[in-house]
Structures are given as C-alpha cells and as structure tokens.
Design a protein around this motif. Structure first.
Motif, PDB file in Angstrom:
ATOM      1  N   TYR A 155       0.365   4.064  12.625  1.00 43.87           N
ATOM      2  CA  TYR A 155      -0.205   4.587  11.275  1.00 43.87           C
ATOM      3  C   TYR A 155      -1.722   4.125  11.336  1.00 43.87           C
ATOM      4  O   TYR A 155      -2.740   4.937  11.137  1.00 43.87           O
TER       5      TYR A 155
ATOM      6  N   THR B 229      -4.980   6.359  11.604  1.00 42.56           N
ATOM      7  CA  THR B 229      -5.876   6.606  10.422  1.00 42.56           C
ATOM      8  C   THR B 229      -7.222   5.988  10.426  1.00 42.56           C
ATOM      9  O   THR B 229      -8.222   6.340  10.219  1.00 42.56           O
TER      10      THR B 229
ATOM     11  N   ILE C 157      -7.608  10.248  11.468  1.00 47.16           N
ATOM     12  CA  ILE C 157      -6.421  11.242  11.075  1.00 47.16           C
ATOM     13  C   ILE C 157      -6.251  11.355   9.685  1.00 47.16           C
ATOM     14  O   ILE C 157      -5.967  10.128   9.125  1.00 47.16           O
ATOM     15  N   GLU C 158      -6.082  12.239   9.071  1.00 47.54           N
ATOM     16  CA  GLU C 158      -5.817  12.435   7.497  1.00 47.54           C
ATOM     17  C   GLU C 158      -4.275  11.885   7.108  1.00 47.54           C
ATOM     18  O   GLU C 158      -3.446  11.599   8.088  1.00 47.54           O
TER      19      GLU C 158
ATOM     20  N   GLU D  92      -1.621  12.346   5.258  1.00 45.74           N
ATOM     21  CA  GLU D  92      -0.415  12.784   5.450  1.00 45.74           C
ATOM     22  C   GLU D  92      -0.026  13.430   7.025  1.00 45.74           C
ATOM     23  O   GLU D  92       1.116  13.253   7.417  1.00 45.74           O
ATOM     24  N   GLU D  93      -1.044  13.653   7.591  1.00 44.34           N
ATOM     25  CA  GLU D  93      -0.772  14.179   9.118  1.00 44.34           C
ATOM     26  C   GLU D  93      -0.362  12.807   9.791  1.00 44.34           C
ATOM     27  O   GLU D  93       0.460  12.791  10.717  1.00 44.34           O
ATOM     28  N   ALA D  94      -1.020  11.799   9.549  1.00 39.04           N
ATOM     29  CA  ALA D  94      -0.817  10.304  10.253  1.00 39.04           C
ATOM     30  C   ALA D  94       0.468   9.808  10.092  1.00 39.04           C
ATOM     31  O   ALA D  94       1.170   9.462  10.910  1.00 39.04           O
ATOM     32  N   LYS D  95       1.034  10.141   8.758  1.00 40.41           N
ATOM     33  CA  LYS D  95       2.576   9.687   8.509  1.00 40.41           C
ATOM     34  C   LYS D  95       3.463  10.263   9.288  1.00 40.41           C
ATOM     35  O   LYS D  95       4.333   9.844   9.953  1.00 40.41           O
ATOM     36  N   ILE D  96       3.298  11.584   9.495  1.00 39.96           N
ATOM     37  CA  ILE D  96       4.196  12.423  10.247  1.00 39.96           C
ATOM     38  C   ILE D  96       4.113  11.958  11.746  1.00 39.96           C
ATOM     39  O   ILE D  96       5.227  11.769  12.374  1.00 39.96           O
ATOM     40  N   GLU D  97       2.643  12.135  12.263  1.00 40.17           N
ATOM     41  CA  GLU D  97       2.575  11.781  13.611  1.00 40.17           C
ATOM     42  C   GLU D  97       2.976  10.276  14.059  1.00 40.17           C
ATOM     43  O   GLU D  97       3.641  10.312  15.120  1.00 40.17           O
TER      44      GLU D  97
END
Length: 151
Positions: free
Chosen positions: A82, A86, A91-92, A94-99
């Motif tokens: 993460y 980030t 990377i934003e 929310e997108e970073a959490k998923i990725e």
C-alpha cells in the motif's frame, strides 16, 4: 509453516475482528469475507490443524500466539505494498487499497522483503540495520518514517 493465501485472508480477518470486537465469531467472519459459514468452518479447522487457532465447535475461536504472528505478517505485507502504491507511485487511496490486496496475495516472501527494503529506504525510514525479513518482527522497531505513516 506455510499456509495458503486463502487461509492467510481468514487469519487476517480473524485478527481484525478480534481487535475490533474482542471476539471472533463464524458469522462475523463469513459476513466480512462474503463467504459461507461452511467455508469459514472448514478454514478454521485447517487453521487449527496448523496450530494457528484454538476453537470449540459452536464456541469460542481464539488465535494462538503463532496465529497472531501470522496475521500481523499478512497485515504488514499489505501495508508495504500500500505504501509503495500511494507514496511512491502516487496512486489514489481507494484504488491503492484494492490493488495492494491483489498484489500482496500474489507475492512471495523474498520479493516482499526486497520491496519492503526499497520502500523503507526510499521513504526515509532510519536505522535499517535489522536485515529486514517479513517473517521476523524486528523491523517494527527499527525506525519510523518522517511522515505520519507507520508500519
């Protein structure tokens, strides 16, 4: 001891529930992981066979010391990925959490160790003389980032 990535997710979820609610229940695990109670019970049995949980049928579920250590390792692995996404790739959130969740599941420990060292050095964590290894908790006390994010 190695457990599957799927079982790692169960142990992580149990750890989070234990810290949030003070107890671990099959129903809560099933809801959080969006799976069936039967699937949770099967995972608990496998985790117990590996010495990571103690449980009674229709009763209390507890992480063993080894289970707690394993759960912390899984959470730390997520944090490392993460932070990379980030802080270094910008990377934003929310997108970073998923990725980060996806990437972490596919990484082997030796690769994660190298990524952790890179992230720590690049982000300015001081005192990395512990020879960081994801399977060893020594890094938790090595040093802290200059910003407010901590492992």
């Amino acid at each position: 001891m190695r457990i599957s990535k799927s079982l790692e997710e169960y142990i992580k979820t149990m750890y989070v529930l234990q810290n949030q609610k003070g107890e671990i229940r099959v129903t809560d695990i099933a809801q959080k992981m969006q799976c069936t109670k039967a699937g949770v019970n099967k995972a608990i049995k496998l985790l117990a066979e590996n010495g990571l949980v103690n449980y009674e049928v229709y009763g209390k579920i507890e992480l063993t010391d080894e289970g707690t250590k394993t759960a912390r390792k899984v959470l730390e692995a997520y944090d490392i990925v993460y932070l990379f996404l980030t802080e270094l790739l910008e990377i934003e959130t929310e997108e970073a959490k998923i990725e980060a969740e996806k990437i972490k599941k596919s990484m082997e420990d030796h690769t994660l160790n190298k990524l952790a060292k890179y992230v720590q050095n690049t982000l300015g964590i001081q005192g990395l003389k512990c020879d960081y290894d994801i399977n060893n908790e020594r890094c938790l006390d090595c040093g802290r980032r200059k910003k407010s994010i901590h492992f």
